[in-house]
Design a protein around this motif. Structure first.
Motif, short mmCIF file in Angstrom:
data_model
loop_
_atom_site.label_atom_id
_atom_site.label_comp_id
_atom_site.label_asym_id
_atom_site.label_seq_id
_atom_site.Cartn_x
_atom_site.Cartn_y
_atom_site.Cartn_z
N HIS A 43 0.68 -1.33 -0.04
CA HIS A 43 0.12 0.22 -0.07
C HIS A 43 1.00 1.05 -0.10
CE1 HIS A 43 -2.97 3.17 1.27
NE2 HIS A 43 -1.89 3.31 2.33
N THR A 62 -5.26 3.05 -9.31
CA THR A 62 -6.42 3.37 -8.96
C THR A 62 -6.84 3.70 -7.71
OG1 THR A 62 -7.72 1.27 -8.97
CG2 THR A 62 -7.61 2.26 -11.11
N GLU A 63 -7.79 4.06 -7.29
CA GLU A 63 -8.31 4.33 -5.67
C GLU A 63 -8.37 2.99 -5.15
OE1 GLU A 63 -11.01 6.89 -2.75
OE2 GLU A 63 -11.32 7.17 -4.92
N GLN A 64 -9.04 2.11 -5.96
CA GLN A 64 -9.45 0.78 -5.25
C GLN A 64 -8.04 0.04 -5.04
OE1 GLN A 64 -11.99 -1.74 -7.82
NE2 GLN A 64 -11.86 -3.28 -6.38
N GLU A 65 -7.26 -0.01 -6.20
CA GLU A 65 -5.94 -0.59 -6.17
C GLU A 65 -5.10 -0.21 -4.90
OE1 GLU A 65 -5.13 -1.67 -10.65
OE2 GLU A 65 -4.48 0.13 -10.05
N SER A 68 -6.26 -1.73 -1.55
CA SER A 68 -6.45 -2.98 -1.59
C SER A 68 -5.14 -3.93 -0.85
CB SER A 68 -6.33 -3.73 -2.98
OG SER A 68 -5.03 -3.63 -3.71
N GLN A 161 -14.59 6.77 5.88
CA GLN A 161 -14.57 5.71 4.70
C GLN A 161 -13.91 4.34 5.46
OE1 GLN A 161 -12.87 7.00 0.97
NE2 GLN A 161 -13.51 9.00 1.45
#
Length: 189
Positions: A43, A62-65, A68, A161
């Motif tokens: 991360h 990406t934001e998701q990657e 993760s 979040q």
């Protein structure tokens, strides 16, 4: 001390800590409850790459990657960290107007704000890494000042979040480092 110098120091600490990792260390628990050292370091590297991409136009997660924790370290974590830091340092060295807008994975913001965020991220995650491998670190005054300033703006919306834990209470005798990491939801004691 300017923003680029603070980032360089944070990056150096990350490289130094990564350099002492043994193979089994990557499986150790980290202060980030859902992540072990491998996912935490993945991360951290993804974050560095994401902010470098905002400046150099190259590929970034990406934001998701980014959030993760998927393994991007392979068999040579030090080489991966060094490559990422080198790219980041090249990208940040090109900035001449710190008020210029950059499109980061977290949205448009001035370069000055973006370098503060990636420095904060690298500082806090280096602390996480250091604690996980039994080599605690203390931030100096400039690092703690930056981390407190950025953390108070960055952490509360990300806490909603569930990307940061609840602030941990510290006593009046807490060091600046302990206050920074406690605000980020880590137990500094």
């Amino acid at each position: 001390m300017n923003s680029l110098e603070l980032l360089q120091r944070a990056d150096r600490r990350l490289i130094d800590l990564t350099g002492v990792l043994g193979g089994d260390d990557l499986d150790l628990a980290s202060p980030c409850s859902a992540w072990n050292v491998r996912s935490l370091l993945s991360h951290t590297v993804a974050s560095i790459d994401a902010f470098a991409a905002a400046l150099d136009g190259g590929a970034g997660p990406t934001e998701q990657e980014l959030f993760s924790g998927v393994d991007i370290l392979g068999t040579d974590p030090l080489a991966v960290v060094e490559r990422s830091v080198e790219r980041s340092q090249r990208a940040w060295a090109t900035v001449t107007d710190w008020q210029q807008s950059v499109a980061t994975v977290l949205g448009e913001m001035p370069a000055e704000q973006a370098i503060g965020i990636i420095t904060y991220s690298t500082l806090v995650h280096s602390w996480d890494l250091a604690v996980a491998v039994g080599r605690p670190v203390e931030f100096d005054e400039a690092e703690a000042e930056l981390a407190e300033a950025v953390g108070t703006q960055l952490v509360p919306p990300l806490r909603q979040q569930e990307l940061f834990g609840t602030e941990v209470e510290t006593g009046a005798a807490a060091t600046p480092t302990q206050r920074v990491v406690a605000f980020a939801g880590r137990n500094p004691l």
